[in-house]
Scaffold this motif. Structure first.
Motif, PDB file in Angstrom:
ATOM      1  N   ARG A   1     -11.105 -15.909 -16.727  1.00 34.64           N
ATOM      2  CA  ARG A   1     -10.216 -14.773 -16.977  1.00 34.64           C
ATOM      3  C   ARG A   1      -9.486 -14.435 -15.684  1.00 34.64           C
ATOM      4  O   ARG A   1      -9.963 -14.734 -14.601  1.00 34.64           O
ATOM      5  CB  ARG A   1     -11.026 -13.585 -17.460  1.00 34.64           C
ATOM      6  N   PRO A   2      -8.339 -13.776 -15.778  1.00 32.69           N
ATOM      7  CA  PRO A   2      -7.595 -13.439 -14.558  1.00 32.69           C
ATOM      8  C   PRO A   2      -8.342 -12.438 -13.678  1.00 32.69           C
ATOM      9  O   PRO A   2      -9.125 -11.630 -14.170  1.00 32.69           O
ATOM     10  CB  PRO A   2      -6.309 -12.796 -15.084  1.00 32.69           C
ATOM     11  N   LEU A   3      -8.077 -12.520 -12.382  1.00 33.78           N
ATOM     12  CA  LEU A   3      -8.567 -11.516 -11.453  1.00 33.78           C
ATOM     13  C   LEU A   3      -7.612 -10.331 -11.579  1.00 33.78           C
ATOM     14  O   LEU A   3      -6.395 -10.505 -11.490  1.00 33.78           O
ATOM     15  CB  LEU A   3      -8.548 -12.059 -10.023  1.00 33.78           C
ATOM     16  N   ARG A   4      -8.155  -9.159 -11.823  1.00 34.61           N
ATOM     17  CA  ARG A   4      -7.329  -7.960 -12.005  1.00 34.61           C
ATOM     18  C   ARG A   4      -7.682  -6.944 -10.935  1.00 34.61           C
ATOM     19  O   ARG A   4      -8.850  -6.773 -10.596  1.00 34.61           O
ATOM     20  CB  ARG A   4      -7.571  -7.359 -13.378  1.00 34.61           C
ATOM     21  N   LEU A   5      -6.644  -6.271 -10.460  1.00 35.58           N
ATOM     22  CA  LEU A   5      -6.887  -5.197  -9.513  1.00 35.58           C
ATOM     23  C   LEU A   5      -5.914  -4.065  -9.750  1.00 35.58           C
ATOM     24  O   LEU A   5      -4.826  -4.263 -10.280  1.00 35.58           O
ATOM     25  CB  LEU A   5      -6.815  -5.684  -8.071  1.00 35.58           C
ATOM     26  N   LYS A   6      -6.363  -2.884  -9.391  1.00 35.84           N
ATOM     27  CA  LYS A   6      -5.542  -1.681  -9.471  1.00 35.84           C
ATOM     28  C   LYS A   6      -5.760  -0.946  -8.158  1.00 35.84           C
ATOM     29  O   LYS A   6      -6.902  -0.790  -7.716  1.00 35.84           O
ATOM     30  CB  LYS A   6      -5.986  -0.809 -10.643  1.00 35.84           C
ATOM     31  N   ASP A   7      -4.663  -0.562  -7.523  1.00 34.77           N
ATOM     32  CA  ASP A   7      -4.807   0.160  -6.274  1.00 34.77           C
ATOM     33  C   ASP A   7      -3.679   1.164  -6.095  1.00 34.77           C
ATOM     34  O   ASP A   7      -2.700   1.152  -6.828  1.00 34.77           O
ATOM     35  CB  ASP A   7      -4.892  -0.790  -5.081  1.00 34.77           C
ATOM     36  N   VAL A   8      -3.871   2.026  -5.129  1.00 31.38           N
ATOM     37  CA  VAL A   8      -2.877   3.042  -4.786  1.00 31.38           C
ATOM     38  C   VAL A   8      -2.470   2.812  -3.348  1.00 31.38           C
ATOM     39  O   VAL A   8      -3.314   2.556  -2.488  1.00 31.38           O
ATOM     40  CB  VAL A   8      -3.466   4.467  -4.966  1.00 31.38           C
ATOM     41  N   VAL A   9      -1.165   2.896  -3.115  1.00 33.13           N
ATOM     42  CA  VAL A   9      -0.659   2.675  -1.769  1.00 33.13           C
ATOM     43  C   VAL A   9       0.287   3.813  -1.394  1.00 33.13           C
ATOM     44  O   VAL A   9       1.065   4.288  -2.211  1.00 33.13           O
ATOM     45  CB  VAL A   9       0.043   1.291  -1.659  1.00 33.13           C
ATOM     46  N   GLU A  10       0.138   4.263  -0.169  1.00 30.92           N
ATOM     47  CA  GLU A  10       1.074   5.237   0.402  1.00 30.92           C
ATOM     48  C   GLU A  10       2.188   4.430   1.042  1.00 30.92           C
ATOM     49  O   GLU A  10       1.928   3.473   1.769  1.00 30.92           O
ATOM     50  CB  GLU A  10       0.390   6.089   1.481  1.00 30.92           C
ATOM     51  N   LYS A  11       3.437   4.792   0.763  1.00 31.24           N
ATOM     52  CA  LYS A  11       4.553   4.038   1.331  1.00 31.24           C
ATOM     53  C   LYS A  11       5.394   4.938   2.215  1.00 31.24           C
ATOM     54  O   LYS A  11       5.359   6.158   2.097  1.00 31.24           O
ATOM     55  CB  LYS A  11       5.398   3.409   0.233  1.00 31.24           C
ATOM     56  N   TRP A  12       6.129   4.295   3.089  1.00 35.06           N
ATOM     57  CA  TRP A  12       7.049   5.039   3.928  1.00 35.06           C
ATOM     58  C   TRP A  12       8.116   5.648   3.026  1.00 35.06           C
ATOM     59  O   TRP A  12       8.629   4.985   2.137  1.00 35.06           O
ATOM     60  CB  TRP A  12       7.709   4.135   4.968  1.00 35.06           C
ATOM     61  N   PRO A  13       8.461   6.903   3.252  1.00 34.87           N
ATOM     62  CA  PRO A  13       9.470   7.532   2.392  1.00 34.87           C
ATOM     63  C   PRO A  13      10.850   6.925   2.654  1.00 34.87           C
ATOM     64  O   PRO A  13      11.145   6.461   3.752  1.00 34.87           O
ATOM     65  CB  PRO A  13       9.423   9.005   2.799  1.00 34.87           C
ATOM     66  N   ASP A  14      11.669   6.915   1.611  1.00 34.65           N
ATOM     67  CA  ASP A  14      13.050   6.490   1.767  1.00 34.65           C
ATOM     68  C   ASP A  14      13.826   7.652   2.376  1.00 34.65           C
ATOM     69  O   ASP A  14      13.633   8.806   1.985  1.00 34.65           O
ATOM     70  CB  ASP A  14      13.660   6.126   0.408  1.00 34.65           C
ATOM     71  N   PHE A  15      14.661   7.348   3.330  1.00 34.00           N
ATOM     72  CA  PHE A  15      15.492   8.401   3.903  1.00 34.00           C
ATOM     73  C   PHE A  15      16.834   7.800   4.273  1.00 34.00           C
ATOM     74  O   PHE A  15      16.990   6.589   4.374  1.00 34.00           O
ATOM     75  CB  PHE A  15      14.816   9.070   5.108  1.00 34.00           C
ATOM     76  N   HIS A  16      17.821   8.662   4.441  1.00 35.65           N
ATOM     77  CA  HIS A  16      19.184   8.222   4.706  1.00 35.65           C
ATOM     78  C   HIS A  16      19.677   8.850   6.006  1.00 35.65           C
ATOM     79  O   HIS A  16      19.465  10.024   6.259  1.00 35.65           O
ATOM     80  CB  HIS A  16      20.124   8.626   3.576  1.00 35.65           C
ATOM     81  N   ILE A  17      20.350   8.047   6.806  1.00 34.70           N
ATOM     82  CA  ILE A  17      21.014   8.537   8.003  1.00 34.70           C
ATOM     83  C   ILE A  17      22.492   8.373   7.744  1.00 34.70           C
ATOM     84  O   ILE A  17      22.979   7.263   7.517  1.00 34.70           O
ATOM     85  CB  ILE A  17      20.596   7.734   9.255  1.00 34.70           C
TER      86      ILE A  17
END
Length: 129
Positions: free
Chosen positions: A108-124
């Protein structure tokens, strides 16, 4: 340049502007091949009473070291899968993703679920960064 792993399926859900939930599935055949390589490595290295080193039956090694073998499989595949998913979806994590759910059964497939914090998108100015 890295090759994309075509044996990884993934979905990304927005939990907040800076948090993403990733669900990924690694191809069962590829996971099984990696498992067999790991069992071969263990079989060649373990010393069991009554057998010369590397001569213990694979099934015995598989049963006796099942948790270590699965941990080695996770250590081998999870970073590759996460790297592929993060790259594919353009997610730049702030830290290490937190794996909440991880499962694998042979065939069977290897399955994973996770949560990641990402850098926020911002505009200059007028261009996104």
């Amino acid at each position: 340049m890295k090759e994309q792993m075509e044996h990884v399926k993934s979905t990304v859900k927005d939990l907040s502007p800076s948090r993403k939930e990733i669900e990924a599935e690694f191809d069962a055949e590829e996971a099984d091949q990696e498992l067999e390589r790991i069992i071969d490595r263990f079989s060649g290295r373990v010393k069991l009473k009554g057998f010369r080193q590397g001569k213990a039956p694979r099934e015995m090694v598989k049963q006796m070291f099942a948790s270590d073998i699965h941990q080695s499989l996770y250590d081998s595949l999870v970073p590759k899968v996460l790297d592929e998913v993060l790259t594919r979806h353009g997610i730049r994590p702030v830290g290490m993703p937190v794996v909440n759910d991880l499962s694998y059964e042979q065939g069977r497939p290897l399955r994973l679920k996770d949560v990641v914090e990402k850098w926020p998108d911002f505009h200059i100015g007028s261009a996104p960064v």
